[in-house]
Design an enzyme around this catalytic site. Sequence first.
Site, PDB file in Angstrom:
ATOM      1  N   THR A 232      14.501 -25.180 -46.714  1.00  0.00           N
ATOM      2  CA  THR A 232      13.599 -26.325 -46.851  1.00  0.00           C
ATOM      3  C   THR A 232      12.141 -25.970 -46.526  1.00  0.00           C
ATOM      4  OG1 THR A 232      14.084 -27.021 -44.590  1.00  0.00           O
ATOM      5  CG2 THR A 232      15.407 -28.012 -46.353  1.00  0.00           C
TER       6      THR A 232
ATOM      7  N   SER B 259      16.596 -28.553 -40.443  1.00  0.00           N
ATOM      8  CA  SER B 259      16.960 -29.381 -41.594  1.00  0.00           C
ATOM      9  C   SER B 259      18.468 -29.498 -41.806  1.00  0.00           C
ATOM     10  CB  SER B 259      16.309 -28.808 -42.857  1.00  0.00           C
ATOM     11  OG  SER B 259      16.752 -27.475 -43.058  1.00  0.00           O
TER      12      SER B 259
ATOM     13  N   ARG C 220      10.403  -4.655 -42.282  1.00  0.00           N
ATOM     14  CA  ARG C 220       9.641  -3.948 -43.323  1.00  0.00           C
ATOM     15  C   ARG C 220       9.363  -2.486 -43.015  1.00  0.00           C
ATOM     16  NH1 ARG C 220       5.339  -8.726 -43.742  1.00  0.00           N
ATOM     17  NH2 ARG C 220       6.572 -10.198 -44.953  1.00  0.00           N
TER      18      ARG C 220
ATOM     19  N   CYS D 230       2.822 -10.911 -48.368  1.00  0.00           N
ATOM     20  CA  CYS D 230       2.242 -11.509 -49.579  1.00  0.00           C
ATOM     21  C   CYS D 230       0.953 -10.801 -50.041  1.00  0.00           C
ATOM     22  CB  CYS D 230       1.969 -12.991 -49.337  1.00  0.00           C
ATOM     23  SG  CYS D 230       1.330 -13.367 -47.695  1.00  0.00           S
TER      24      CYS D 230
ATOM     25  N   SER E 285      -0.746 -22.107 -47.316  1.00  0.00           N
ATOM     26  CA  SER E 285       0.707 -22.190 -47.565  1.00  0.00           C
ATOM     27  C   SER E 285       1.442 -20.981 -47.002  1.00  0.00           C
ATOM     28  CB  SER E 285       0.992 -22.325 -49.058  1.00  0.00           C
ATOM     29  OG  SER E 285       0.371 -21.272 -49.774  1.00  0.00           O
ATOM     30  N   GLY E 286       0.747 -19.854 -46.828  1.00  0.00           N
ATOM     31  CA  GLY E 286       1.369 -18.666 -46.236  1.00  0.00           C
ATOM     32  C   GLY E 286       1.928 -18.934 -44.857  1.00  0.00           C
TER      33      GLY E 286
ATOM     34  N   LYS F 194      -0.315  -4.936 -41.336  1.00  0.00           N
ATOM     35  CA  LYS F 194       0.769  -4.971 -42.330  1.00  0.00           C
ATOM     36  C   LYS F 194       0.241  -4.423 -43.648  1.00  0.00           C
ATOM     37  CE  LYS F 194       2.184  -9.375 -40.699  1.00  0.00           C
ATOM     38  NZ  LYS F 194       2.263 -10.794 -41.092  1.00  0.00           N
TER      39      LYS F 194
ATOM     40  N   HIS G  35      -3.571 -16.434 -52.857  1.00  0.00           N
ATOM     41  CA  HIS G  35      -4.411 -15.545 -52.064  1.00  0.00           C
ATOM     42  C   HIS G  35      -5.383 -14.814 -52.993  1.00  0.00           C
ATOM     43  CE1 HIS G  35      -1.964 -16.382 -48.707  1.00  0.00           C
ATOM     44  NE2 HIS G  35      -1.352 -15.231 -48.516  1.00  0.00           N
TER      45      HIS G  35
ATOM     46  N   ASN H 242       0.673 -16.785 -53.567  1.00  0.00           N
ATOM     47  CA  ASN H 242       1.284 -16.120 -52.408  1.00  0.00           C
ATOM     48  C   ASN H 242       2.718 -16.553 -52.161  1.00  0.00           C
ATOM     49  OD1 ASN H 242      -0.316 -18.586 -51.779  1.00  0.00           O
ATOM     50  ND2 ASN H 242       0.665 -18.388 -49.779  1.00  0.00           N
TER      51      ASN H 242
HETATM   52  N1  12T Z   1       1.577 -14.983 -40.492  1.00  0.00           N
HETATM   53  O1  12T Z   1       5.050 -12.269 -44.301  1.00  0.00           O
HETATM   54  O2  12T Z   1       0.370 -16.939 -41.792  1.00  0.00           O
HETATM   55  O3  12T Z   1       4.348 -11.240 -42.550  1.00  0.00           O
HETATM   56  O4  12T Z   1      -0.035 -16.571 -43.881  1.00  0.00           O
HETATM   57  C1  12T Z   1       2.883 -13.861 -44.203  1.00  0.00           C
HETATM   58  C2  12T Z   1       1.961 -14.872 -44.092  1.00  0.00           C
HETATM   59  C3  12T Z   1       2.944 -13.607 -41.854  1.00  0.00           C
HETATM   60  C4  12T Z   1       4.312 -12.193 -43.315  1.00  0.00           C
HETATM   61  C5  12T Z   1       0.561 -16.325 -42.828  1.00  0.00           C
HETATM   62  C6  12T Z   1       2.002 -14.615 -41.719  1.00  0.00           C
HETATM   63  C7  12T Z   1       3.367 -13.254 -43.101  1.00  0.00           C
HETATM   64  C8  12T Z   1       1.526 -15.245 -42.866  1.00  0.00           C
END
Ligand code: 12T
Length: 337
Positions: A12, A40, A99, A128, A158-159, A213, A242, A315
């Site tokens: 969700t 949820s 990762r 992303c 939205s990330g 990252k 993005h 993204n």
């Molecule tokens: N904090 O996938 O806040 O490692 O936009 C991606 C996006 C971590 C990640 C964000 C984050 C990741 C954000």
Amino acid sequence: MRKFNVIVLGATGAVGMEFRKILLQRNFPIDKIRFLGESSVGREIQFGTRKVTVEAVTDDCFKGYDIALFSAGGEISKKVAPAAAQSGCIVIDNSSAWRMDPEVPLVVPEVNPDDVEKHKGIIANPNCSTIQMVVALKPIHDAARIKRIVVSTYQAVSGTGLAAINECLEQSKDIVNNREISKPEVYPHQIAFNALPHIDVFLENGYTKEEMKMVNETKKIMKDNSIGVTATTVRIPVLYGHSESVNIETEKKLTVEDVRKLLSEKPGIKLADNPERNEYPLAINSAGKDDVFIGRIREDESIENGINLWIVSDNIRKGAALNTIQIAELMIGKGLI
Ligand code: 12T
């Protein structure tokens, strides 16, 4: 055609919603489907013609399932991914938990598809911002060897998830209506009408985790530790998409025309580069699309072999849900699932 038993963990959330949409859009071959969540649990979700109730994670919930798409954060992923893999369910994980694990492939299908073959039950979906950058840079690296990358990002809220989208919208409404904004909860500062040079947490070296990252994942995906990468990642009040300003230095000289030729017709890439018509990639145009959009291609006249690009992608789609589902499709195609 064979059908698969699929789990979505984090069904969700912002990425989970997109998983559900893309699975239906692409007609993913699904036999059984199970949605897992935390807050949820119990919610009923319409999925195509089925009604699916969100369930809690249990010890044996992965048994009998072939693929699990994870997007519920690193903590839960660290806790349950190994058990899921152990029970024969392949995990494709969106968090940063796995990762950089040398045993875990980190895959962008357009860039390093064959890396999935070495999987041991867990495959990681890259960050992303990294995904859209390597889709654009791999063809250039193959042709001219990239020595150094300097990237600055302009990242959508939205990330961070649905709560961040909401915080950005609520603050914007308050400001436009001359009301005082309530105390920020998701971000440390007001995000509406602002730019925050801060994504994820700060590390000892002064960089943010998001920046590191991009540095580390780029080298792993491109399988080249000799590329110098430095990043500044910035949150802006955009909802989806993005944007990235990318400066590269190559070993071999490339003209703008060379770069255009290298990038045109590549799967997953669309050039949007007609400044005379004010045409360049825009976050709002990338939202809901699958491609990585590239424009503003020009020579960096301050160095011998330098190119500047503007790279934009949704993204939540290519940066997350779509890339994850493409990895699943790739693995099915290779007979690995
Ligand atoms: N904090 O996938 O806040 O490692 O936009 C991606 C996006 C971590 C990640 C964000 C984050 C990741 C954000």
